[in-house]
Design a protein around this motif. Structure first.
Motif, mmCIF file in Angstrom:
data_model
loop_
_atom_site.group_PDB
_atom_site.id
_atom_site.type_symbol
_atom_site.label_atom_id
_atom_site.label_comp_id
_atom_site.label_asym_id
_atom_site.label_seq_id
_atom_site.Cartn_x
_atom_site.Cartn_y
_atom_site.Cartn_z
ATOM 1 N N SER A 176 0.945 -0.976 -0.030
ATOM 2 C CA SER A 176 -0.076 -0.105 0.009
ATOM 3 C C SER A 176 0.706 1.322 -0.101
ATOM 4 O O SER A 176 1.863 1.365 0.663
ATOM 5 C CB SER A 176 -0.988 0.027 1.234
ATOM 6 O OG SER A 176 -1.655 1.148 1.205
ATOM 7 N N ASN A 178 0.374 5.594 0.129
ATOM 8 C CA ASN A 178 -0.498 6.739 -0.105
ATOM 9 C C ASN A 178 0.163 7.837 -0.104
ATOM 10 O O ASN A 178 1.165 8.092 1.090
ATOM 11 C CB ASN A 178 -1.509 6.592 1.059
ATOM 12 C CG ASN A 178 -2.581 7.542 1.185
ATOM 13 O OD1 ASN A 178 -2.414 8.622 0.531
ATOM 14 N ND2 ASN A 178 -3.586 7.429 1.884
ATOM 15 N N LYS A 198 -0.758 -3.559 -3.735
ATOM 16 C CA LYS A 198 -2.530 -3.939 -3.814
ATOM 17 C C LYS A 198 -3.226 -2.517 -3.977
ATOM 18 O O LYS A 198 -4.367 -2.598 -4.838
ATOM 19 C CB LYS A 198 -2.656 -4.571 -2.549
ATOM 20 C CG LYS A 198 -4.383 -5.137 -2.453
ATOM 21 C CD LYS A 198 -4.737 -5.960 -1.304
ATOM 22 C CE LYS A 198 -6.366 -6.001 -1.127
ATOM 23 N NZ LYS A 198 -6.654 -6.980 -0.181
ATOM 24 N N GLU A 199 -2.714 -1.478 -3.506
ATOM 25 C CA GLU A 199 -3.500 -0.339 -3.471
ATOM 26 C C GLU A 199 -2.406 0.798 -3.554
ATOM 27 O O GLU A 199 -1.596 1.116 -3.014
ATOM 28 C CB GLU A 199 -4.449 0.031 -2.164
ATOM 29 C CG GLU A 199 -5.142 1.382 -2.141
ATOM 30 C CD GLU A 199 -5.946 1.352 -0.944
ATOM 31 O OE1 GLU A 199 -6.321 2.429 -0.363
ATOM 32 O OE2 GLU A 199 -6.931 0.500 -0.486
ATOM 33 N N THR A 201 -2.697 5.043 -3.926
ATOM 34 C CA THR A 201 -3.436 6.391 -3.430
ATOM 35 C C THR A 201 -2.652 7.641 -3.964
ATOM 36 O O THR A 201 -1.773 8.046 -3.196
ATOM 37 C CB THR A 201 -4.076 6.299 -2.425
ATOM 38 O OG1 THR A 201 -4.822 5.185 -2.081
ATOM 39 C CG2 THR A 201 -5.192 7.488 -2.155
ATOM 40 N N SER A 222 -5.411 -3.811 -6.937
ATOM 41 C CA SER A 222 -6.925 -3.955 -7.201
ATOM 42 C C SER A 222 -7.352 -2.414 -7.352
ATOM 43 O O SER A 222 -8.335 -2.280 -8.140
ATOM 44 C CB SER A 222 -7.467 -4.632 -5.992
ATOM 45 O OG SER A 222 -7.329 -4.052 -4.818
ATOM 46 N N THR A 223 -6.853 -1.648 -6.530
ATOM 47 C CA THR A 223 -7.326 0.016 -6.686
ATOM 48 C C THR A 223 -6.241 0.766 -6.744
ATOM 49 O O THR A 223 -5.360 0.904 -6.315
ATOM 50 C CB THR A 223 -8.142 0.297 -5.367
ATOM 51 O OG1 THR A 223 -7.257 -0.021 -4.334
ATOM 52 C CG2 THR A 223 -9.264 -0.531 -5.245
ATOM 53 N N TYR A 225 -6.236 5.253 -6.826
ATOM 54 C CA TYR A 225 -6.847 6.345 -6.974
ATOM 55 C C TYR A 225 -6.291 7.512 -7.223
ATOM 56 O O TYR A 225 -5.020 7.769 -6.555
ATOM 57 C CB TYR A 225 -7.543 6.377 -5.340
ATOM 58 C CG TYR A 225 -8.354 5.278 -4.816
ATOM 59 C CD1 TYR A 225 -9.486 5.139 -5.438
ATOM 60 C CD2 TYR A 225 -7.994 4.356 -3.894
ATOM 61 C CE1 TYR A 225 -10.493 4.087 -5.128
ATOM 62 C CE2 TYR A 225 -8.613 3.412 -3.278
ATOM 63 C CZ TYR A 225 -9.869 3.310 -4.016
ATOM 64 O OH TYR A 225 -10.910 2.125 -3.483
ATOM 65 N N LYS A 242 -9.063 -2.507 -13.242
ATOM 66 C CA LYS A 242 -8.836 -2.076 -12.002
ATOM 67 C C LYS A 242 -9.880 -1.436 -11.524
ATOM 68 O O LYS A 242 -10.720 -0.661 -12.284
ATOM 69 C CB LYS A 242 -7.321 -1.576 -11.801
ATOM 70 C CG LYS A 242 -6.402 -2.289 -12.561
ATOM 71 C CD LYS A 242 -5.968 -3.697 -11.847
ATOM 72 C CE LYS A 242 -4.594 -4.304 -12.330
ATOM 73 N NZ LYS A 242 -4.484 -5.724 -11.763
#
Length: 386
Positions: A176, A178, A198-199, A201, A222-223, A225, A242
């Motif tokens: 992750s 961010n 996985k993510e 942002t 998966s994501t 943003y 995605k």
């Protein structure tokens, strides 16, 4: 007996009602694994905590939320068993180089402080899994973070970051990232090598483009943003499957200079600004005969032989391009040929796969191909049918 979330909360509240001296005495007598010193008005970590490496050798979790601590003592490493150090909402302006002596540390939270930089020695925290540095004044992150082989979570939102170190791609367990609310114009291309990511942002930045292979081989991703990036006019086609957040993107009107740039493509009522590595961009309307520039051919040859050649003598930008190409061909024929400086581009939307693209003003995808023939195939069948 394991401490539940509720009992831990009660312990923390009880600690707030006790004096620092009482809490340290209790921890010493009971050999506590956790000490809560939140909301105590501390300007320094109590010396008795770190002066002796035996007294608190069993301490694993130290919580110092919402104090007035400006720095950490150089002998912080005496807390040899410390697994979690929680310093959210203090007045830290620096972290000592000696932070690396916390050999057992797995989680470091220094969010909501006044840090302008991080020490390179953070890269020596070989057991660190979570690094939380949001809400500070950081303009850069040290490239040495790439040495953190156990790092799984990086939170660096609301800083002043203008770039991320490409060395982050060596954090093989990173899941992750961010970096919301910074000043990033791009993300390092090498981020595509984070196979367990996985993510991602990156809302509220100044992104102009994303790595063109982002998500192509990252099956765990998966994501993504990227909301509120006004200069981001297109997404890489590799993200079409995605979960994407891209509201309020592409809202800034291009300048005359940007419109005339070779890296700016406008077609099908869509726009894309492509990475600067691309020196020649085509739309398929040129004459049939194709002659690739010598640079593109040379890079392709060195890329094929990179494991047998010593590329360390090459300029860094060229070496990075050889090891991590600008993109790979998106033609559904599984071409996947590497692209370095020349690409054929198609702009499109896939409203059936990404319903948000039905909204007026939503941005589209940019798919890159290695040849005019692949571009024709991609335009006809943009996604595999098997």
């Amino acid at each position: 007996m394991a401490t539940t979330t509720r009992s831990a909360s009660i312990l923390a509240e009880d600690s707030e009602a006790s004096s620092v001296a009482e809490l340290l005495l209790e921890a010493t007598e009971n050999q506590n694994h956790s000490i809560y010193l939140n909301y105590k008005g501390l300007t320094d970590i109590p010396p008795e905590l770190v002066d002796n490496d035996e007294t608190f050798k069993n301490l694993q979790h130290l919580f110092l939320k919402r104090n007035l601590i400006q720095t950490l003592p150089s002998n912080i490493g005496n807390l040899t068993g410390l697994v979690e150090l929680y310093l959210h909402s203090n007045c830290l302006t620096t972290l000592p180089d000696e932070i690396y002596t916390l050999f057992s540390l797995q989680s470091l939270n220094v969010s909501n402080n006044q840090l302008k930089s991080l020490p390179a020695t953070l890269g020596q925290l070989s057991t660190l899994q979570k690094l939380l540095v949001s809400d500070n004044l950081l303009a850069t992150l040290p490239p040495e973070l790439g040495k953190l082989q156990e790092l799984s979570v990086l939170e660096a939102s609301t800083n002043q970051l203008t770039s991320l170190p490409s060395e982050l791609c060596h954090c093989s367990k990173l899941r992750s990232i961010n970096v919301t609310n910074n000043q990033l114009r791009c993300l390092p291309r090498q981020i595509i090598n984070l196979s367990y990511l996985k993510e991602l942002t990156a809302n509220g930045n100044r992104l102009v483009y994303l790595p063109m292979d982002l998500g192509l081989w990252q099956e765990h991703l998966s994501t993504v943003y990227v909301d509120n990036n006004p200069m981001l006019h297109a997404l890489p086609f590799s993200l079409w499957q995605k979960k994407i957040g891209a509201t309020r993107c592409g809202t800034q009107t291009l300048s005359a200079e940007q419109c005339s740039s070779k890296r700016t493509i406008q077609a099908n009522s869509l726009t894309a600004i492509l990475p600067p590595e691309l020196r020649l961009v085509k739309d398929g309307s040129e004459p049939h005969k194709e002659v690739l520039p010598l640079l593109e051919i040379s890079l392709a040859v060195v890329h094929r032989l990179k494991d047998r050649l010593d590329i360390s003598s090459l300029p860094r930008t060229i070496a990075e391009l050889v090891t991590c190409p600008t993109a790979h061909c998106m033609a559904p024929s599984c071409c996947e040929k590497p692209i370095f400086t020349v690409a054929w581009v198609h702009l499109l939307k896939l409203e059936w796969a990404q319903p948000w693209q039905r909204s007026p003003g939503s941005i589209g995808f940019a798919g890159l191909c290695c040849s005019k023939q692949c571009l024709r195939t991609f335009k006809r069948i943009p996604v595999p049918t098997f």
